[in-house]
Structure formats: C-alpha cells, structure tokens
Design an enzyme around this catalytic site. Structure first.
Site, PDB file in Angstrom:
ATOM      1  CD  GLU A 210      74.033   6.875  96.210  1.00 15.54           C
ATOM      2  OE1 GLU A 210      74.904   6.968  95.322  1.00 15.54           O
ATOM      3  OE2 GLU A 210      74.118   6.051  97.142  1.00 15.54           O
ATOM      4  CD  GLU A 316      72.283   2.401  96.878  1.00 13.33           C
ATOM      5  OE1 GLU A 316      73.526   2.422  97.018  1.00 13.33           O
ATOM      6  OE2 GLU A 316      71.689   2.870  95.894  1.00 13.33           O
TER       7      GLU A 316
END
Ligand SMILES: *[C@@H]1O[C@H](CO)[C@@H](O)[C@H](O)[C@H]1NC(C)=O
Length: 423
Positions: A210, A316
């Site tokens: 991320e 995720e």
C-alpha cells in the site's frame, strides 16, 4: 551452466530490466497461479502491530500516545515493550493456526512484516526480533502445505503514514528519501535470498504494501522505479543471470488497473502479479451504502479483475461493511459509521456490528455470509483472494477464524449457499 563475468551479467540484467527485450524465461512458481485460485488469509497484527487487531496490547500500556509500533518502542522502557512483544509473537499466531488455516481449505497465508525486523536505523525506536517467527511461520506452512507470501508492510519513512506501516504520520516520507528506498531494496534482496530455494513454500514476495499512490506523481514515480528494482531483486536473487521461481506481487498503489496496463507484463516480464485491496468502508459515502449496495459494489469488480493483463489477487478484503471496529481508523480515532470520526455524519449505531459474534443478530450474520460469498465469487474471477484477517481480539466481523466458528464462513471455501448472489 553459464559462467558470466559480473559486469556482463549486470549489463544483461540492466538491458533486460530497462527494455524488456531480453525475454525472461517463464517461471515455475510454487503454486499454479492463474490455473488454481488463491484462497487465503492474512496473518495481520502479528509481526506488525495494529491497534485495532490487538487493542489490549495498546490499552495495557496505559499511554494514549502509543498508537503504533514506533511509539510502542518510543514511549516505553525497552524491557517492558520487548517482553510484551515477545509474549505477543509467541502467542498471537502459533502452529495450531497454520493447522486450522489448512483445515479450512485455504492454500495461502500472506504474512506482513516490517523493515525493522531486518534493519533498525539510528534514532528509530523499533524493537527487533521478528525474524525467528518468520522462520517458524515458513516451517509451519511447509508442514501444513500452505504457501507464504512475505509482505513488506512497513518501509523506512513509512510508505503511507498508516499505523499499519509501523509509523502513523501525517505524510509518508519513504518515497522522497533515496536512503529510505535503498534500505528497502536491500531488505527485499535479503528476503529474496532467504527463500530463493524454497519457492514451494514461500511462493511470492510482496515488496511493499500500500504505497500512497493517491498522494500523486512523486509517490507513483518512486513506486514504479521501486517495482522495477524489486523485479530484479526478487527474480534474480543469485547474483547471476539465473532466475528464481519467486512470484513478485506488486500492489496497485491505490490506482485503477487501467493505470498499470502493460506494466511488467509478459513476455518481457515473468512471474509478476498485481495485488489490489478492496474495502467498501473507508469513506462517508461507502458507510452510507445499504447492504445490497455493498454486495453489488464488489460484484461490479468482476470484469476488471478477470480482464487485467497480470494475475490479479485481491490481497486484502473483509466481510465487514462498516468501520465500527474499535481503533480501526487509529487508536483514539472514532468510526465514520456512528459519527464519532471527526466530520462524519451519523449513519447508525455500531452496537451489534462489531466486537463479539455473540452480539451479532442472525440477519447480520446472514448478511456477512452473503457479502463474503459475493466477494469470493467476484475475486475468483481474478486469480483469487486473501482475506484480512485470520483473527482479531475484538472485531469478529473481520476475523476468518470467527467466521468459521459462527457460520458465516464455510468450512470449505467452495461451499457456497448463495452462488447466484451476484446475479
Ligand atoms: C532519509 O532517511 C534516513 C533514514 O532512512 C534518515 O536518516 C535521513 O535523515 C533522511 N534524510 C532526509 C533528508 O530526511
């Protein structure tokens, strides 16, 4: 076996990496990505602390300024912090968890780890000692036939400023500092070297979780260069022209797949997959959605996932449809859903939507099952999925383990009750 002078190898690699003209050889990964679906869980909150996953570790400090792993080391004496961490490392995930994950029909674990497991710089208050647990995890995964994705979740300077990068700061500093990036490259080289001959267990390395691509072109250009460097570091760990069988799992940096179209694609690049994280809870507009809208939103991702030019793994996601979990937005920060997050309008009460499943209504549990199935169906239109997360102290709506125990996740992930949920 080819014997090449180092400078020739460097030239060949540089040529290959810069141009993609010297086609890499197809790899033989430890898992048949693309033909079998990735089904897995993240081992969140273990080797990288997250306040919402283990609120007790933070509450027990008695210090509200401890909001992440950095401040966990900074604002406690070393022995206190170290013994709390060792106890946590020894107990949060054990061999029994690997056995249960395999018994639930899953084939992957994604294992977040921070840079400070490998390298703590001067002035950095991080406590190190995670590596033996990474080694245990790999041994246990081998025992139970699971594949491990080693996921660098926190980089020097922080790649996103989230508490789950280790350091909650207002603006990330990883991308703007060449020393930070060089240290991160070195860690990826180390990880690639550790597992280059064990790709039947450690099948993939995710070189950075991320990075904050939403902050603009300075971040994105640093990330693109870092992905090029990571390809060399992961796919060529031998210091020669010999390739590994390790998959490189890039993250989309919060950009649409269209942004990455053609990036590190075959035939010039081999063994690259794209990780995307799908949450429908981190904005006021999403918190306001109905249950049906949450389901239709994830169902609407199918064609994007199935048509992308790399294997697309949803690394995720969660069956949770609110941000109600305590500390989810940060220790001391409230939830958008119930209006306790600064500036967010009240949508509803969080009571009965987070915490223990014993407080969940049967209709909420039915929704969790439907939302879970809608996501599994949709993400299997890509290369598969890895739920966030295996367990959480006090947020059962996020916990794969709690879902199994309470019936909104099936014991076998292919046993669907609502196979037509996406219409
Ligand atoms: C860059 O990061 C390193 C740590 O990786 C730090 O020591 C150094 O001060 C930083 N440089 C600047 C200009 O911020």
């Amino acid at each position: 076996m080819l014997s090449l002078q180092p400078f020739v190898v460097a030239a060949l690699l540089g040529f290959s990496l810069l141009t993609g003209i010297l086609a890499d050889n197809p790899i033989n990964p430890g898992f048949p990505y693309g033909s079998e679906k990735v089904r897995g869980v993240n081992l969140g909150g273990w080797l990288v602390l997250e306040p919402w996953i283990t609120p007790s570790l933070f509450d027990n400090t008695g210090n509200d300024a401890i909001v992440d792993e950095w401040t966990f080391g900074q604002y406690q004496d070393y022995n206190t912090a170290y013994s709390a961490l060792v106890n946590h490392w020894n107990t949060w995930i054990t061999e029994a968890d690997f056995a249960a994950i395999a018994a639930a029909g899953l084939n992957h674990v994604r294992l977040p780890i921070g840079y400070w497991a490998f390298d703590v710089g001067p002035g950095e208050p991080y406590i190190t000692g995670q590596l033996p647990y990474l080694e245990n995890a790999v041994t246990w995964a081998q025992t139970y036939g699971l594949k491990v994705i080693v996921d660098l979740h926190g980089a020097p300077g922080s790649q996103n400023g989230f508490d789950n990068s280790g350091h909650r700061i207002s603006y990330p500093e990883w991308h703007s500092n060449a020393t930070n990036i060089a240290r991160t490259d070195a860690i990826i080289k180390t990880i690639a070297n550790m597992y280059k001959d064990q790709t039947n267990v450690v099948s993939a390395i995710a070189p950075l979780n991320e990075p904050a691509g939403y902050d603009g072109s300075a971040v994105l250009s640093a990330v693109r260069q870092y992905w090029y460097d990571s390809y060399g570091n992961i796919r060529y760990p031998y210091g020669t022209a010999q390739e590994s069988n390790t998959l490189v799992l890039l993250h989309d940096a919060f950009q649409p797949f269209s942004y990455w179209s053609g990036f590190e694609t075959p035939p010039g690049w081999q063994g690259v997959a794209m990780d995307t994280h799908i949450y429908t809870i981190f904005s006021d507009a999403e918190e306001a959605m109905t249950q049906a809208q949450h389901i239709s939103t994830v169902c609407g991702m199918q064609s994007t996932l199935s048509s992308f030019d790399l294997w697309a793994i949803v690394g995720e996601w969660t069956p949770a449809n609110t941000d109600c979990a305590t500390y989810l937005n940060g220790r001391g920060v409230g939830a958008r859903y119930d209006g306790t997050y600064s500036g967010s309008p009240y949508v509803g009460s969080c009571t009965g939507l987070t915490g223990s499943a014993s407080t969940f209504s049967s209709s909420y549990k039915t929704f969790l099952r439907q939302f879970w199935e809608a996501q599994v169906i949709s993400y299997e239109m890509g290369a598969g999925w890895i739920q966030w997360t295996w367990k959480a102290e006090n947020a059962d709506e996020w916990s794969y383990q709690a879902g199994l125990a309470n019936g909104w996740i099936p014991q076998n992930p292919t046993d669907l009750i609502y196979p037509g949920i996406c219409g």
